[in-house]
Motif scaffolding. Structure first.
Motif, short mmCIF file in Angstrom:
data_model
loop_
_atom_site.label_atom_id
_atom_site.label_comp_id
_atom_site.label_asym_id
_atom_site.label_seq_id
_atom_site.Cartn_x
_atom_site.Cartn_y
_atom_site.Cartn_z
N PRO A 54 0.80 -1.24 0.00
CA PRO A 54 0.00 0.00 0.00
C PRO A 54 0.83 1.28 0.00
O PRO A 54 0.40 2.29 -0.56
N ASP A 55 1.99 1.27 0.64
CA ASP A 55 2.81 2.48 0.73
C ASP A 55 3.90 2.54 -0.33
O ASP A 55 4.80 3.38 -0.25
N GLY A 56 3.80 1.67 -1.32
CA GLY A 56 4.85 1.59 -2.33
C GLY A 56 4.76 2.69 -3.38
O GLY A 56 3.76 3.40 -3.51
N GLU A 57 5.85 2.83 -4.13
CA GLU A 57 5.92 3.78 -5.22
C GLU A 57 6.70 3.17 -6.37
O GLU A 57 7.59 2.34 -6.17
N LEU A 58 6.38 3.60 -7.59
CA LEU A 58 7.13 3.19 -8.76
C LEU A 58 8.05 4.32 -9.19
O LEU A 58 7.71 5.50 -9.05
N LEU A 59 9.20 3.96 -9.73
CA LEU A 59 10.22 4.95 -10.07
C LEU A 59 10.22 5.25 -11.57
O LEU A 59 10.25 4.33 -12.39
N TYR A 60 10.17 6.53 -11.90
CA TYR A 60 10.35 6.99 -13.27
C TYR A 60 11.80 7.48 -13.39
O TYR A 60 12.18 8.47 -12.76
N THR A 61 12.60 6.81 -14.20
CA THR A 61 14.03 7.13 -14.27
C THR A 61 14.38 8.11 -15.38
O THR A 61 15.52 8.59 -15.44
N GLY A 62 13.45 8.41 -16.27
CA GLY A 62 13.74 9.34 -17.37
C GLY A 62 12.56 10.25 -17.64
O GLY A 62 11.41 9.95 -17.26
N LEU A 63 12.84 11.37 -18.31
CA LEU A 63 11.78 12.33 -18.61
C LEU A 63 10.74 11.75 -19.56
O LEU A 63 9.58 12.17 -19.54
N THR A 64 11.15 10.82 -20.39
CA THR A 64 10.23 10.27 -21.39
C THR A 64 9.51 9.01 -20.91
O THR A 64 8.75 8.42 -21.69
N ASP A 65 9.74 8.60 -19.68
CA ASP A 65 9.11 7.37 -19.20
C ASP A 65 7.59 7.45 -19.27
O ASP A 65 6.93 6.50 -19.70
N GLY A 66 7.05 8.56 -18.82
CA GLY A 66 5.60 8.71 -18.83
C GLY A 66 5.03 8.61 -20.24
O GLY A 66 3.99 7.97 -20.47
N LEU A 67 5.71 9.24 -21.20
CA LEU A 67 5.27 9.20 -22.59
C LEU A 67 5.34 7.79 -23.15
O LEU A 67 4.38 7.30 -23.79
N MET A 68 6.46 7.11 -22.92
CA MET A 68 6.64 5.78 -23.47
C MET A 68 5.66 4.78 -22.85
O MET A 68 5.13 3.90 -23.54
N ILE A 69 5.41 4.92 -21.55
CA ILE A 69 4.45 4.03 -20.90
C ILE A 69 3.05 4.24 -21.46
O ILE A 69 2.35 3.28 -21.79
#
Length: 244
Positions: A54-69
């Motif tokens: 429940p308290d976990g988080e996912l890591l975005y390592t690059g600026l384009t991660d959100g776009l690619m996902i």
């Protein structure tokens, strides 16, 4: 007289081209729709992880991660919508050239295949994911050295989607075996005779396709074995030699 006897080669290619264009158009529309559905898909795919963390988080390592996902999930949604339509187009194109017996074999396959894929994916989502994610989170958090658990979003989604595909394909096993039996390639008696070797092969496949933990291998291996046994029940009792 069948339709294929009245159509020229040019007409066949024209019809095939039309069906391919329609399939491509459906994919483009589904891709556009998938761009707006992608955030919801990401929430659905990550829900099993956060249910056990429940308290976990996912890591975005690059600026384009959100776009690619978002784009990859849009493509996934587009394929999910388009494949049933494409299968229907294939069926509509080849059906006029098939005999009644061939139609009775192929039509149930085209209907059952997507259904079995969804059942397999649902099994992975609701049964496998809670065990696997809970196991890995507990293992990482109990590390003997100070550690911060931050899985990369791209890696997690690739893993989750990959496991859904694996289970979806694995659940095609009864369809393949029954189809081979109905066309006279695989006899029921031979399938029963080879049961022990099939169980070993299933264990090897489960070990290769799943994460390196016993729980995941069992969760995939046991259903595949049960599907094999179910396949035998639907096979014809007469073997190949009896029909000669």
């Amino acid at each position: 007289m069948r339709k294929t006897a009245r159509m020229t080669m040019t007409q066949h290619f024209t019809e095939l081209r039309r069906r391919i264009l329609w399939t491509f158009a459906v994919f483009v529309l589904a891709l556009v729709a998938g761009w707006y559905v992608a955030p919801w898909l990401q929430w659905v795919l990550t829900a099993p992880l956060f249910d056990v963390w429940p308290d976990g988080e996912l890591l975005y390592t690059g600026l384009t991660d959100g776009l690619m996902i978002r784009f990859s999930l849009a493509v996934l949604f587009g394929l999910f919508v388009t494949i049933p339509f494409a299968l229907w187009q294939v069926w509509a194109f080849v059906r006029p050239g098939l005999h009644k017996k061939e139609q009775r074999i192929i039509w149930p396959v085209l209907v059952a295949s997507p259904i079995l894929f969804l059942i397999g994916a649902a099994f992975a989502f609701y049964v496998l994911f809670p065990f696997v994610f809970g196991f890995f989170i507990e293992l990482n958090e109990s590390a003997p050295v100070p550690s911060v658990v931050l899985p990369e979003a791209t890696n997690y989604l690739a893993f989750a989607v990959g496991m859904l595909k694996i289970f979806g394909v694995a659940f095609q096993l009864p369809l393949v075996l029954v189809l081979l039996n109905r066309i006279g390639v695989l006899s029921r008696s031979w399938a029963i005779k080879m049961r022990r070797y099939v169980i070993v092969l299933i264990a090897v496949i489960a070990a290769v396709l799943t994460p390196p933990d016993v729980v995941s291998q069992i969760v995939l291996g046991v259903p595949m074995w049960l599907l094999f046994e179910i396949s035998i029940l639907f096979m014809r009792k007469d073997n190949i030699n009896e029909n000669r």
